[in-house]
Design a protein around this motif. Structure first.
Motif, mmCIF file in Angstrom:
data_model
loop_
_atom_site.group_PDB
_atom_site.id
_atom_site.type_symbol
_atom_site.label_atom_id
_atom_site.label_comp_id
_atom_site.label_asym_id
_atom_site.label_seq_id
_atom_site.Cartn_x
_atom_site.Cartn_y
_atom_site.Cartn_z
ATOM 1 N N GLY A 115 -10.165 -22.970 -10.089
ATOM 2 C CA GLY A 115 -8.815 -23.089 -9.637
ATOM 3 C C GLY A 115 -8.071 -21.455 -9.441
ATOM 4 N N ASP A 116 -8.491 -20.889 -10.465
ATOM 5 C CA ASP A 116 -7.661 -19.371 -10.248
ATOM 6 C C ASP A 116 -7.872 -18.891 -8.897
ATOM 7 O OD1 ASP A 116 -7.181 -19.373 -13.098
ATOM 8 O OD2 ASP A 116 -9.087 -18.068 -13.528
ATOM 9 N N VAL A 117 -6.729 -18.064 -8.605
ATOM 10 C CA VAL A 117 -6.476 -17.282 -7.315
ATOM 11 C C VAL A 117 -6.995 -16.198 -7.033
ATOM 12 C CG1 VAL A 117 -4.632 -16.889 -5.637
ATOM 13 C CG2 VAL A 117 -4.509 -19.115 -6.750
ATOM 14 N N ILE A 118 -7.921 -16.180 -6.121
ATOM 15 C CA ILE A 118 -8.330 -14.562 -5.978
ATOM 16 C C ILE A 118 -7.694 -14.166 -4.489
ATOM 17 C CG2 ILE A 118 -10.516 -15.459 -4.882
ATOM 18 C CD1 ILE A 118 -11.826 -12.683 -5.549
ATOM 19 N N VAL A 119 -7.041 -13.122 -4.398
ATOM 20 C CA VAL A 119 -6.309 -12.641 -2.954
ATOM 21 C C VAL A 119 -7.224 -11.551 -2.501
ATOM 22 C CG1 VAL A 119 -4.291 -11.461 -2.184
ATOM 23 C CG2 VAL A 119 -4.034 -13.457 -4.068
ATOM 24 N N ARG A 140 -6.955 -16.956 -1.646
ATOM 25 C CA ARG A 140 -5.678 -16.877 -0.773
ATOM 26 C C ARG A 140 -5.916 -15.716 0.165
ATOM 27 N NH1 ARG A 140 -0.925 -16.457 -4.907
ATOM 28 N NH2 ARG A 140 -1.138 -18.416 -5.047
ATOM 29 N N THR A 141 -6.213 -16.058 1.432
ATOM 30 C CA THR A 141 -6.505 -14.974 2.311
ATOM 31 C C THR A 141 -5.409 -14.528 3.147
ATOM 32 O OG1 THR A 141 -7.296 -16.453 3.939
ATOM 33 C CG2 THR A 141 -8.882 -15.481 2.639
ATOM 34 N N LEU A 142 -5.262 -13.326 3.340
ATOM 35 C CA LEU A 142 -3.929 -12.531 4.105
ATOM 36 C C LEU A 142 -4.449 -12.074 5.325
ATOM 37 C CD1 LEU A 142 -2.521 -10.496 0.987
ATOM 38 C CD2 LEU A 142 -2.390 -13.075 1.525
ATOM 39 N N PRO A 143 -3.971 -13.046 6.426
ATOM 40 C CA PRO A 143 -4.328 -12.608 7.846
ATOM 41 C C PRO A 143 -3.830 -11.175 8.196
ATOM 42 C CG PRO A 143 -3.055 -14.419 7.902
ATOM 43 C CD PRO A 143 -2.865 -13.973 6.266
ATOM 44 N N GLN A 156 2.952 -7.913 2.663
ATOM 45 C CA GLN A 156 1.876 -9.198 2.533
ATOM 46 C C GLN A 156 1.405 -9.240 1.081
ATOM 47 O OE1 GLN A 156 -0.873 -7.858 5.710
ATOM 48 N NE2 GLN A 156 -0.916 -10.277 6.088
ATOM 49 N N LEU A 157 1.093 -8.234 0.722
ATOM 50 C CA LEU A 157 0.482 -8.069 -0.679
ATOM 51 C C LEU A 157 1.478 -8.528 -1.687
ATOM 52 C CD1 LEU A 157 -2.153 -7.296 -2.529
ATOM 53 C CD2 LEU A 157 -0.943 -5.123 -2.601
ATOM 54 N N ASP A 158 2.726 -8.132 -1.589
ATOM 55 C CA ASP A 158 3.836 -8.395 -2.683
ATOM 56 C C ASP A 158 3.978 -9.945 -2.445
ATOM 57 O OD1 ASP A 158 5.560 -7.474 -4.551
ATOM 58 O OD2 ASP A 158 7.093 -7.690 -3.292
ATOM 59 N N ALA A 159 4.079 -10.499 -1.342
ATOM 60 C CA ALA A 159 4.086 -11.967 -1.186
ATOM 61 C C ALA A 159 3.024 -12.818 -1.771
ATOM 62 C CB ALA A 159 4.566 -12.371 0.171
ATOM 63 N N ALA A 160 1.883 -12.279 -1.816
ATOM 64 C CA ALA A 160 0.798 -13.110 -1.996
ATOM 65 C C ALA A 160 0.113 -13.059 -3.594
ATOM 66 C CB ALA A 160 -0.600 -12.625 -1.209
ATOM 67 N N ALA A 194 3.826 -3.562 -9.852
ATOM 68 C CA ALA A 194 5.041 -4.546 -9.821
ATOM 69 C C ALA A 194 4.369 -5.937 -10.063
ATOM 70 C CB ALA A 194 5.816 -4.805 -8.843
ATOM 71 N N HIS A 195 3.032 -6.005 -10.307
ATOM 72 C CA HIS A 195 2.341 -7.197 -10.684
ATOM 73 C C HIS A 195 1.234 -7.166 -11.771
ATOM 74 C CE1 HIS A 195 4.093 -9.451 -6.966
ATOM 75 N NE2 HIS A 195 4.082 -8.283 -6.585
#
Ligand SMILES: Cc1ncc(COP(=O)(O)O)c(C=O)c1O
Length: 398
Positions: A115-119, A140-143, A156-160, A194-195
């Protein structure tokens, strides 16, 4: 009848190997096949590597070895990192594994609970999604389409990143060949600062294969405060033409390297002495084969790019590293070739292989179905005919 664990229903064979297999079958049946499919470097390391392996055999202890890797190899990797611009590591920050793939799998096991998220950005290297699936992590894939040069933007990175556990970054990229500039890396590093709850895995195994003088850049040099969270993955497979020797490395915080050592102690114990000796020789010996091959790949890239951009409708962002090109071929969708309708990337790759004997990998294997991947490590003599056949194929579309 006993049955397999549920996770095996989520494990898929590599889509890349499926194409390679079909190409091999056609070849065995006597067809003239040019393969642009598998991402193998197609060269052998220098003689000093074989010499080191032979010498290691003469003094082989035959015993189990260190779970982390022998000191000499760890030191050679630390020096290799320093030469590549990444200083400040000690043996406690390093561990070895059976290739970068094994290291990446172990990292995912060490960092991700179900369940952990990998971006990570799309297009991605196929194995990323497969590892996430097997471990029940959420990818969580970023197109990042061709229109943005297949590159991730800071926005995109900041939002994800909110809620994510791991960010996985691949530079230079397989499948696109894209390389992030110093400024682009710095802008992404600013976002990462920032994350603070996100681990950052840098799969940078192609870091010695960069063209056009743009250089290889990493997050730690851009923002040194990221060092506690950045995990650098490297391998001798591509740089030294040694994919079958199966040696990978990780450099990162001590607890990460220790986690790899603990997993090694339960999975593989150690890499063989002969393999360690060959890897040490590759890292610390003459680098002329690697340098010459990089120059050759850069010239091949020029020829591939020229051929692809000459095809009306095909869009190919300029690859600047590794040995891949990733043209957007969606202009062909809805057309036909020799009576066969091309509905998508898989149809196109099938028709190209059947009619012209050229094997490429459909982009959907990498999460981008508008493209296909060309791996241009084939013998130089095959490059021009292979590219000409692709051009012919597109010219024949109706
Ligand atoms: C981006 C990327 N990471 C990791 C690997 C795995 O490399 P290794 O042979 O070291 O396992 C590959 C191999 O194709 C790759 O392209």
């Amino acid at each position: 009848m006993p049955h397999l664990a549920a996770r095996m229903s989520r494990a898929k064979p590599s889509a890349i190997m499926v194409v390679a297999e079909k190409a091999n079958q056609l070849k065995a049946a006597g067809r003239d096949i040019i393969s642009f499919s598998i991402g193998v470097p197609n060269f052998l390391p220098g003689e000093h590597v074989y010499q080191a392996a032979r010498e290691a055999l003469t003094r082989d202890s035959g015993q189990y070895g260190s779970n982390r890797g022998p000191d000499g190899l760890l030191d050679a990797f630390i020096k290799h990192l320093e030469e590549g611009g990444l200083g400040g590591y000690t043996r406690k920050n390093i561990a070895t594994g059976i290739g970068a793939k094994h290291i990446l799998y172990n990292l995912a096991e060490a960092l991700l609970d179900p369940g952990d998220v990998i971006v990570f950005p799309t297009p991605y290297w196929t194995t990323y999604i497969d590892i996430a699936d097997i471990l029940e992590a959420t990818a969580r894939t970023l197109p990042c389409p061709a229109s943005q040069n297949y590159k991730l933007t800071p926005a995109q990175l900041d939002a994800a990143l909110p809620g994510a556990k791991v960010f996985l970054f691949n530079n230079p990229s397989n499948p696109t060949g894209m390389v992030y500039t110093k400024e682009e890396v710095a802008a992404l590093a600013d976002v990462l600062v920032a994350h603070p709850d996100v681990w950052i895995i840098c799969d940078d195994i192609y870091n010695r294969m960069v063209f056009d003088g743009i250089g290889y850049h990493n997050f730690i040099n851009a923002r040194p405060e990221l060092r506690d969270r950045v995990i650098h993955v490297d391998s001798i497979s591509k740089t030294y033409g040694m994919p079958g020797w199966r040696v990978g490395f990780v450099a990162g915080p001590e607890n990460i390297a220790q986690a790899m050592v603990t997993l090694n102690s339960n999975h593989i114990t150690n890499l063989p002495e002969v393999v360690n000796a060959a890897a040490l020789a590759a890292l610390s010996g003459p680098q002329d084969v690697t340098i010459a091959k990089n120059a050759e790949f850069s010239l091949k890239r020029d020829r591939v790019l020229a051929a692809l951009t000459a095809i009306p409708g095909v869009v190919c962002p300029r690859p600047q590293g590794a040995f891949y090109a990733f043209p957007d071929i969606s202009c062909a969708f809805g057309k036909s070739h020799a009576g066969k309708r091309i509905g998508n990337d898989v149809d196109l790759c099938d028709a190209l292989l059947e009619s012209k004997g050229v094997a490429c990998v459909p982009g959907s294997a990498f999460g981008e179905p508008r493209a296909l991947r060309i791996s241009y490590t084939c013998p130089t003599a095959q490059l021009a005919p292979g590219l000409a056949r692709i051009q012919e194929f597109f010219a024949e579309l109706t």
